[in-house]
Design an enzyme around this catalytic site. Structure first.
Site, PDB file in Angstrom:
ATOM      1  N   ASP A   1      15.826  61.584 129.155  1.00 56.64           N
ATOM      2  CA  ASP A   1      15.224  60.302 129.505  1.00 56.64           C
ATOM      3  C   ASP A   1      15.441  59.962 130.976  1.00 56.64           C
ATOM      4  OD1 ASP A   1      14.152  57.801 129.532  1.00 56.64           O
ATOM      5  OD2 ASP A   1      15.558  56.910 128.109  1.00 56.64           O
TER       6      ASP A   1
ATOM      7  N   ASP B   1       8.113  58.409 134.128  1.00 54.74           N
ATOM      8  CA  ASP B   1       9.029  58.272 133.003  1.00 54.74           C
ATOM      9  C   ASP B   1       8.776  59.348 131.954  1.00 54.74           C
ATOM     10  OD1 ASP B   1      11.056  57.012 131.439  1.00 54.74           O
ATOM     11  OD2 ASP B   1       9.502  56.053 130.234  1.00 54.74           O
TER      12      ASP B   1
END
Length: 489
Positions: free
Chosen positions: A171, A369
């Protein structure tokens, strides 16, 4: 002469056939070809291949020899969640709807954190539900996590000494690393055995006065032992001891004393993964803790059981499209890119560059992201993109929108279609042309395809992992550059 002509014709037809079979083919700077047949076939095979009868063979991925990239000795293997758990959904549309629902919850959490920071709130002002679960990463295999609808990717990480192998969510929007730990007060189901600290000789609890403990957004002290808590906007959370551990890469290289959460109470959307490894820009992120000068990942197809790598201290490929990384002085976790424009069919859209700019108060900007699936654009930019794309697809039959997608097409009678090109433009003058399969995607197995962008009312824009698939995304931290290299998985 006749043989030569015959040979040339054979070469021509061979090239022509292979081009038609390709998932996407650039026709000109204005249009590209999407292979509808192959995309739909993959959605159908996804469920036939994930029947209970074949799940044992899928799980054999746990026993495979680690995949090591030749580009870096510090790497993790990346897999899709599909390769680990299979899918429990009845059909591809059900999977898509659940994925988009979870994606919306993640986006809300990311945007809420930026909104809080831009309003002047400090770390100490944030409650657990306003913080974000974060983790850190090494170069490992990366796996797509869409079979549970989360859009996450997993990497294979060795934890402790001797190392216990575990799948961890990677992440870029998080800093805190964590793993589920025994004894469990509340642990969700994961693919590997729960990590037992008693089995590791390198497990070491952190005290409350340590730099790592003070760097946490939310922490508590119990008998001078540092406790952490990280929560997501969707209600997911992890709570436990903050410790240091040894982390082992795919080729058995290891790093010691990495701060990581040992979660005894965990809840949420992480089913399958043992925890999370964070690639954000904060002090607790994995790249920061190992002083990496760079890292890169290549996200495999979201419906694939193939693997790629997350690598550290490897150079940006020479053919990569590079762009400046921008730092948010109010929030160091997110990776911002200096996007200035978008073009459709080779024509730059009438969008003010300020639409994508990061302001001095920490508001606005565009982040890259790995955990968000669908790219979010400010409404003005999205409307301009959508309108130009619709204008270039007047020959395609439109159909009703699906969830957050408002521009969809019924392509059931077509094997391939020609669509407008879509490109990102950056402040250094570079242009990133997206493959058609990364912006016109199937949402069911009946040939419904949708434009994979969505508008946001938030000031924060996000380039999601659907647009990153099949591309090695490199973060040159030393020179504040990001690179995009196609077909480098």
């Amino acid at each position: 002469m006749g043989k030569a002509v015959g040979f040339l014709l054979a070469v021509f037809f061979s090239f022509f056939s292979s081009s038609i079979l390709a998932r996407t083919l650039l026709v000109s700077s204005k249009s590209a070809v999407l292979d509808v047949f192959s995309a739909v076939q993959k959605t159908q095979e996804l469920f036939s291949l994930n029947s209970q009868s074949v799940l044992p063979s899928k799980r054999s991925v746990h026993d495979q020899e680690p995949f090591v990239s030749s580009g870096s000795s510090l790497s993790f293997q990346i897999h899709s969640r599909l390769a680990i758990r299979g899918t429990s959904y009845n059909d591809y549309k059900e999977l898509t709807l659940d994925r988009l629902n979870r994606d919306s919850m993640r986006v809300k959490a990311l945007q809420t954190r930026v909104d809080l920071v831009s309003q002047g709130l400090r770390k100490a002002d944030l409650t657990p539900l306003e913080t974000e679960l974060e983790a850190e990463k090494l170069e490992v295999p990366v796996v797509s996590g869409t079979s549970q609808g989360s859009g996450e990717y997993f990497c294979r990480v060795g934890i402790g000494h001797p190392p216990s192998q575990a799948y961890m969510v990677l992440d870029t929007g998080s800093d805190v690393n964590w793993v589920q730990c025994a004894p469990c007060a509340d642990c969700y189901q994961q693919a590997d055995p729960i990590f037992d600290p008693l089995s590791s000789s390198s497990f070491s609890p952190l005290t409350c006065g340590t730099r790592q403990c003070r760097s946490l957004d939310v922490s508590e002290c119990h008998n001078n032992a540092c406790l952490y808590e990280v929560s997501y906007g969707d209600g997911s959370y992890t709570v436990g001891d903050f410790v240091t551990e040894t982390i082992t890469f795919a080729d058995s290289a290891s790093v010691n004393n990495i701060a990581i959460g040992c979660g005894h109470n965990n809840e949420g959307l992480f089913v399958g993964a043992a925890g999370l490894i964070g690639l954000g820009g904060g002090a607790l992120s994995f790249p920061s803790q190992i002083n990496a000068s760079s890292f890169s990942y290549c996200l495999v197809d979201r419906d694939s059981d193939s693997a790629s790598t997350l690598e550290f201290d490897s150079a940006i490929p020479p053919d990569a499209v590079t762009a400046p990384l921008v730092r948010n002085s109010k929030l160091d976790t997110y990776r911002y890119v200096d996007l200035t424009g978008i073009s459709v069919s080779g024509d730059l859209l009438p969008i003010q560059p300020s639409t994508f700019q990061l302001n001095d108060d920490g508001d606005g900007g565009i982040i890259v992201d790995s955990g968000t699936a669908v790219t979010r654009l400010p409404k003005e930019a999205y409307n301009s993109l959508r309108d130009a794309f619709v204008k270039g697809t007047k020959n395609l039959p439109s159909t009703n929108g699906v969830a957050l997608f408002d521009t969809c097409y019924d392509l059931r009678s077509m094997k391939s279609v020609e669509v407008p090109t879509v490109s990102f433009h950056f402040s250094n003058g570079k242009e990133l042309a997206l493959p058609a399969k990364n912006y016109l995607i199937p949402v069911d197995s009946s040939s419904t395809f949708c434009l994979a962008f969505a508008p946001t009312s938030s000031s924060l824009g996000i380039i999601g992992n659907v647009q990153q698939q099949g591309t090695r995304v490199s973060y040159d931290l030393a020179n504040s550059l990001i690179g995009f290299a196609s077909n480098k998985c």
